[in-house]
Design an enzyme around this catalytic site. Sequence first.
Site, PDB file in Angstrom:
ATOM      1  N   GLY A   1     -11.221  16.604 -24.489  1.00 41.25           N
ATOM      2  CA  GLY A   1     -12.373  16.410 -25.372  1.00 41.25           C
ATOM      3  C   GLY A   1     -12.368  15.002 -25.939  1.00 41.25           C
TER       4      GLY A   1
ATOM      5  N   ARG B   1      -3.820  23.252 -28.155  1.00 36.21           N
ATOM      6  CA  ARG B   1      -5.162  23.205 -28.762  1.00 36.21           C
ATOM      7  C   ARG B   1      -5.846  24.572 -28.669  1.00 36.21           C
TER       8      ARG B   1
ATOM      9  N   ARG C   1       0.842  -1.210   0.000  1.00 37.14           N
ATOM     10  CA  ARG C   1       0.000   0.000   0.000  1.00 37.14           C
ATOM     11  C   ARG C   1       0.874   1.256   0.000  1.00 37.14           C
TER      12      ARG C   1
ATOM     13  N   GLU D   1      -5.799  -3.849  -2.743  1.00 35.05           N
ATOM     14  CA  GLU D   1      -4.991  -3.476  -1.564  1.00 35.05           C
ATOM     15  C   GLU D   1      -5.832  -2.749  -0.528  1.00 35.05           C
TER      16      GLU D   1
ATOM     17  N   GLN E   1      -9.996  30.624 -18.001  1.00 34.40           N
ATOM     18  CA  GLN E   1      -9.929  30.495 -16.531  1.00 34.40           C
ATOM     19  C   GLN E   1     -10.291  29.090 -16.051  1.00 34.40           C
TER      20      GLN E   1
ATOM     21  N   THR F   1     -10.120  -1.417  -0.257  1.00 37.54           N
ATOM     22  CA  THR F   1     -10.897  -0.447  -1.035  1.00 37.54           C
ATOM     23  C   THR F   1     -10.798   0.946  -0.394  1.00 37.54           C
TER      24      THR F   1
HETATM   25  P1  TGC Z   1      -8.423  -7.174  12.777  1.00 42.63           P
HETATM   26  O1  TGC Z   1      -9.154  -7.970  13.838  1.00 42.63           O
HETATM   27  O2  TGC Z   1      -8.479  -5.695  12.837  1.00 42.63           O
HETATM   28  O3  TGC Z   1      -6.900  -7.632  12.760  1.00 42.63           O
HETATM   29  C1  TGC Z   1      -6.496  -8.991  12.775  1.00 42.63           C
HETATM   30  C2  TGC Z   1      -5.030  -9.025  13.147  1.00 42.63           C
HETATM   31  O4  TGC Z   1      -4.278  -8.381  12.111  1.00 42.63           O
HETATM   32  C3  TGC Z   1      -3.583  -7.232  12.650  1.00 42.63           C
HETATM   33  N1  TGC Z   1      -3.615  -6.181  11.650  1.00 42.63           N
HETATM   34  C4  TGC Z   1      -2.504  -5.672  11.126  1.00 42.63           C
HETATM   35  N2  TGC Z   1      -1.197  -5.922  11.360  1.00 42.63           N
HETATM   36  C5  TGC Z   1      -0.299  -5.226  10.649  1.00 42.63           C
HETATM   37  N3  TGC Z   1      -0.646  -4.314   9.727  1.00 42.63           N
HETATM   38  C6  TGC Z   1      -1.944  -4.039   9.458  1.00 42.63           C
HETATM   39  N4  TGC Z   1      -2.273  -3.154   8.505  1.00 42.63           N
HETATM   40  C7  TGC Z   1      -2.947  -4.719  10.169  1.00 42.63           C
HETATM   41  N5  TGC Z   1      -4.306  -4.722  10.170  1.00 42.63           N
HETATM   42  C8  TGC Z   1      -4.694  -5.613  11.064  1.00 42.63           C
HETATM   43  C9  TGC Z   1      -4.342  -6.865  13.906  1.00 42.63           C
HETATM   44  O5  TGC Z   1      -3.528  -6.180  14.813  1.00 42.63           O
HETATM   45  C10 TGC Z   1      -4.715  -8.249  14.429  1.00 42.63           C
HETATM   46  O6  TGC Z   1      -3.549  -8.828  14.995  1.00 42.63           O
HETATM   47  P2  TGC Z   1      -3.665  -9.797  16.290  1.00 42.63           P
HETATM   48  O7  TGC Z   1      -2.251 -10.152  16.598  1.00 42.63           O
HETATM   49  O8  TGC Z   1      -4.343  -8.982  17.338  1.00 42.63           O
HETATM   50  O9  TGC Z   1      -4.497 -10.970  15.834  1.00 42.63           O
HETATM   51  O10 TGC Z   1      -8.899  -7.716  11.381  1.00 42.63           O
HETATM   52  P3  TGC Z   1     -10.323  -7.657  10.693  1.00 42.63           P
HETATM   53  O11 TGC Z   1     -10.668  -9.050  10.327  1.00 42.63           O
HETATM   54  O12 TGC Z   1     -11.282  -6.894  11.540  1.00 42.63           O
HETATM   55  O13 TGC Z   1     -10.041  -6.849   9.329  1.00 42.63           O
HETATM   56  C11 TGC Z   1      -9.413  -5.614   9.339  1.00 42.63           C
HETATM   57  C12 TGC Z   1      -9.379  -4.897   7.967  1.00 42.63           C
HETATM   58  C13 TGC Z   1     -10.757  -4.708   7.406  1.00 42.63           C
HETATM   59  C14 TGC Z   1      -8.765  -3.550   8.233  1.00 42.63           C
HETATM   60  C15 TGC Z   1      -8.474  -5.626   6.981  1.00 42.63           C
HETATM   61  O14 TGC Z   1      -8.722  -6.960   6.955  1.00 42.63           O
HETATM   62  C16 TGC Z   1      -8.366  -5.015   5.613  1.00 42.63           C
HETATM   63  O15 TGC Z   1      -7.532  -4.153   5.417  1.00 42.63           O
HETATM   64  N6  TGC Z   1      -9.153  -5.447   4.583  1.00 42.63           N
HETATM   65  C17 TGC Z   1      -8.854  -5.129   3.199  1.00 42.63           C
HETATM   66  C18 TGC Z   1      -8.303  -6.363   2.523  1.00 42.63           C
HETATM   67  C19 TGC Z   1      -7.215  -6.053   1.561  1.00 42.63           C
HETATM   68  O16 TGC Z   1      -6.576  -5.037   1.589  1.00 42.63           O
HETATM   69  N7  TGC Z   1      -6.947  -7.021   0.693  1.00 42.63           N
HETATM   70  C20 TGC Z   1      -5.873  -6.858  -0.257  1.00 42.63           C
HETATM   71  C21 TGC Z   1      -5.590  -8.171  -0.979  1.00 42.63           C
HETATM   72  S1  TGC Z   1      -4.030  -8.176  -1.818  1.00 42.63           S
HETATM   73  C22 TGC Z   1      -4.233  -7.166  -3.136  1.00 42.63           C
HETATM   74  O17 TGC Z   1      -5.209  -6.515  -3.345  1.00 42.63           O
HETATM   75  C23 TGC Z   1      -3.086  -7.116  -4.044  1.00 42.63           C
HETATM   76  S2  TGC Z   1      -3.276  -6.116  -5.423  1.00 42.63           S
HETATM   77  C24 TGC Z   1      -1.689  -6.184  -5.933  1.00 42.63           C
HETATM   78  C25 TGC Z   1      -1.344  -5.390  -7.127  1.00 42.63           C
HETATM   79  O18 TGC Z   1      -1.621  -5.873  -8.254  1.00 42.63           O
HETATM   80  O19 TGC Z   1      -0.687  -4.328  -6.978  1.00 42.63           O
HETATM   81  P1  FAD Z   2     -15.930  -6.501  -1.377  1.00 42.51           P
HETATM   82  O1  FAD Z   2     -15.126  -6.746  -0.162  1.00 42.51           O
HETATM   83  O2  FAD Z   2     -17.048  -7.418  -1.687  1.00 42.51           O
HETATM   84  O3  FAD Z   2     -16.473  -5.009  -1.330  1.00 42.51           O
HETATM   85  C1  FAD Z   2     -17.467  -4.515  -2.226  1.00 42.51           C
HETATM   86  C2  FAD Z   2     -17.823  -3.097  -1.796  1.00 42.51           C
HETATM   87  O4  FAD Z   2     -18.341  -3.123  -0.458  1.00 42.51           O
HETATM   88  C3  FAD Z   2     -16.603  -2.153  -1.767  1.00 42.51           C
HETATM   89  O5  FAD Z   2     -16.986  -0.899  -2.215  1.00 42.51           O
HETATM   90  C4  FAD Z   2     -16.242  -2.094  -0.292  1.00 42.51           C
HETATM   91  O6  FAD Z   2     -15.610  -0.866   0.070  1.00 42.51           O
HETATM   92  C5  FAD Z   2     -17.616  -2.226   0.371  1.00 42.51           C
HETATM   93  N1  FAD Z   2     -17.490  -2.781   1.721  1.00 42.51           N
HETATM   94  C6  FAD Z   2     -17.031  -4.008   2.090  1.00 42.51           C
HETATM   95  N2  FAD Z   2     -17.080  -4.135   3.421  1.00 42.51           N
HETATM   96  C7  FAD Z   2     -17.556  -2.971   3.911  1.00 42.51           C
HETATM   97  C8  FAD Z   2     -17.804  -2.469   5.210  1.00 42.51           C
HETATM   98  N3  FAD Z   2     -17.552  -3.214   6.311  1.00 42.51           N
HETATM   99  N4  FAD Z   2     -18.308  -1.231   5.339  1.00 42.51           N
HETATM  100  C9  FAD Z   2     -18.557  -0.458   4.254  1.00 42.51           C
HETATM  101  N5  FAD Z   2     -18.332  -0.870   2.988  1.00 42.51           N
HETATM  102  C10 FAD Z   2     -17.829  -2.112   2.830  1.00 42.51           C
HETATM  103  N6  FAD Z   2      -6.180  -9.812  -4.083  1.00 42.51           N
HETATM  104  C11 FAD Z   2      -5.145 -10.618  -3.712  1.00 42.51           C
HETATM  105  O7  FAD Z   2      -5.192 -11.288  -2.691  1.00 42.51           O
HETATM  106  N7  FAD Z   2      -4.012 -10.676  -4.469  1.00 42.51           N
HETATM  107  C12 FAD Z   2      -3.860  -9.985  -5.620  1.00 42.51           C
HETATM  108  O8  FAD Z   2      -2.802 -10.057  -6.287  1.00 42.51           O
HETATM  109  C13 FAD Z   2      -4.950  -9.150  -6.047  1.00 42.51           C
HETATM  110  N8  FAD Z   2      -4.855  -8.491  -7.231  1.00 42.51           N
HETATM  111  C14 FAD Z   2      -5.961  -7.815  -7.702  1.00 42.51           C
HETATM  112  C15 FAD Z   2      -5.928  -7.279  -8.987  1.00 42.51           C
HETATM  113  C16 FAD Z   2      -7.054  -6.629  -9.491  1.00 42.51           C
HETATM  114  C17 FAD Z   2      -7.039  -6.104 -10.902  1.00 42.51           C
HETATM  115  C18 FAD Z   2      -8.202  -6.446  -8.680  1.00 42.51           C
HETATM  116  C19 FAD Z   2      -9.390  -5.706  -9.201  1.00 42.51           C
HETATM  117  C20 FAD Z   2      -8.228  -6.978  -7.405  1.00 42.51           C
HETATM  118  C21 FAD Z   2      -7.121  -7.691  -6.908  1.00 42.51           C
HETATM  119  N9  FAD Z   2      -7.154  -8.304  -5.648  1.00 42.51           N
HETATM  120  C22 FAD Z   2      -6.116  -9.097  -5.235  1.00 42.51           C
HETATM  121  C23 FAD Z   2      -8.377  -8.307  -4.863  1.00 42.51           C
HETATM  122  C24 FAD Z   2      -8.635  -7.015  -4.097  1.00 42.51           C
HETATM  123  O9  FAD Z   2      -7.787  -6.882  -3.005  1.00 42.51           O
HETATM  124  C25 FAD Z   2     -10.093  -7.031  -3.668  1.00 42.51           C
HETATM  125  O10 FAD Z   2     -10.874  -6.858  -4.835  1.00 42.51           O
HETATM  126  C26 FAD Z   2     -10.421  -5.963  -2.645  1.00 42.51           C
HETATM  127  O11 FAD Z   2      -9.772  -6.228  -1.423  1.00 42.51           O
HETATM  128  C27 FAD Z   2     -11.931  -5.825  -2.411  1.00 42.51           C
HETATM  129  O12 FAD Z   2     -12.542  -7.052  -2.248  1.00 42.51           O
HETATM  130  P2  FAD Z   2     -13.857  -7.441  -3.108  1.00 42.51           P
HETATM  131  O13 FAD Z   2     -13.567  -7.155  -4.517  1.00 42.51           O
HETATM  132  O14 FAD Z   2     -14.247  -8.810  -2.725  1.00 42.51           O
HETATM  133  O15 FAD Z   2     -14.952  -6.406  -2.665  1.00 42.51           O
END
Ligand code: TGC
Ligand code: FAD
Length: 386
Positions: free
Chosen positions: A341, A270, A245, A365, A281, A367
């Site tokens: 445009g 253009r 991130r 990473e 402006q 939303t």
């Molecule tokens: P929660 O109960 O808050 O936490 C569980 C445990 O995790 C720890 N923790 C963290 N530790 C380090 N850094 C952070 N940012 C952390 N956030 C949480 C927390 O302290 C706890 O530890 P412990 O030891 O007490 O157990 O967890 P939750 O289940 O309530 O969820 C929290 C939430 C919603 C913030 C989190 O799960 C989240 O950020 N959700 C978004 C998911 C996400 O970002 N997915 C990304 C998938 S990878 C991807 O998209 C790659 S794209 C790559 C590309 O092409 O560039």
């Molecule tokens: P959802 O979690 O279903 O969310 C749908 C909508 O609901 C969003 O607008 C969200 O903000 C909202 N929402 C969800 N929960 C709440 C809440 N509690 N309160 C209010 N609003 C909420 N993941 C990997 O693990 N590895 C990868 O390499 C990876 N690469 C990706 C590449 C691409 C091109 C894309 C599009 C996604 C990739 N992802 C990857 C997945 C990405 O991390 C997820 O799409 C993202 O975390 C959101 O999950 P979701 O799509 O299931 O949406």
Amino acid sequence: MKIDYYLIEDLLTDEHKLIRQSVKDWVDRKIKPVIDDYAQKHQYPEFSIRELGELGVLGSFIPEKYGGSGFDQIAYGLMMQELEAGDSAIRSTASVQTSLVMYPIYSFGSEEQKQKYLPKLASGEFVGCFGLTEPNHGSDPGSMESRIVEKSDYYLLNGSKMWITNSPIADIAVIWAKDEENIVRGLIVEKGMEGFSAPEIINKWSLRASITGELVFDNVKIPKENILPNISGLKGPMMCLNSARYGIAWGAIGAAIDCYQSVVQYTAERKQFKRSLNSFQLTQKKLAEMLTEITKAQLLAWRLGVLKNENRATPAQISMAKRNNVEIALDIARTSRQMLGAMGIVGDYPIMRHMMNLESVITYEGTHDIHLLITGMDITGLAAFK
Ligand code: TGC
Ligand code: FAD
């Protein structure tokens, strides 16, 4: 053209400037001339991974002992910025390989795992991917359903992952699954393991020059030495996300600058109503606001990099920067698109491609809204997403 408005250049070392310039030169030479074609054809420029390895981008902050470059966090950020000025797909590959594959192996892996995988990932000989998201669990990865069950000398892995950058071409996948005690564990799955497949997700309108796929695990036997031994719990993947991130906070600035540069030049050339567009402006208001937002984003990213170098950056600070910088980049891309445009919709300019890419970047990473709720939780102590 005015871009570095607050002279951030003065805050960089000579090494930072050299690193940034070498990545910029490569993007200008190898990516910008061809990327529209790859995106239009929905193809990934596969040549790029080896060249990113040669540039020292892959594992830029991993020690040289394991094939990395040993650079600091500002250098990593500058690299992401220059790559995303080319295309978010290229930055995605570098983010995933460095922050989501090499970082967990380096931070949580055994010495054997580090030696086996890191040098090949650093050179680009191996492509890595990261599997956290599942079909039913995106924002809420803690509810994942993928499972490992311990057997005599292996773990049996079942489940699936969705939306995984580079999964169809990956040699290894760092994935996260729960064990029999419901604890999240990290493991390394290798291409060719029986029961493991990675089908491609096609028809994307965004990140068309990036390959995205699934990961499917059907009774895959994972050797015990492929478990990451030094981490358990959801904090493992979350720590990887902190790094990726942070890189995106810089990367988005690159996409924003690329749009801004295009629109400054276009509106100077253009003419309508016998005057250049930039003399109106309304055009100047838009340009001034873009430069203001880019400057604020640069300062946020640079300060976060300093804090990261000092190990003082908090996850909530990273969320704020990722959220803000992607939002301003997307706003700038959308506004720039309109300012050109009809020319704004064709591939002669990079703007529409950046705009479409950023629609993924604002979702992956974490939303936009999840990052807002993380900031809300940091302010109030209350997790509104649960
Ligand atoms: P929660 O109960 O808050 O936490 C569980 C445990 O995790 C720890 N923790 C963290 N530790 C380090 N850094 C952070 N940012 C952390 N956030 C949480 C927390 O302290 C706890 O530890 P412990 O030891 O007490 O157990 O967890 P939750 O289940 O309530 O969820 C929290 C939430 C919603 C913030 C989190 O799960 C989240 O950020 N959700 C978004 C998911 C996400 O970002 N997915 C990304 C998938 S990878 C991807 O998209 C790659 S794209 C790559 C590309 O092409 O560039
Ligand atoms: P959802 O979690 O279903 O969310 C749908 C909508 O609901 C969003 O607008 C969200 O903000 C909202 N929402 C969800 N929960 C709440 C809440 N509690 N309160 C209010 N609003 C909420 N993941 C990997 O693990 N590895 C990868 O390499 C990876 N690469 C990706 C590449 C691409 C091109 C894309 C599009 C996604 C990739 N992802 C990857 C997945 C990405 O991390 C997820 O799409 C993202 O975390 C959101 O999950 P979701 O799509 O299931 O949406």
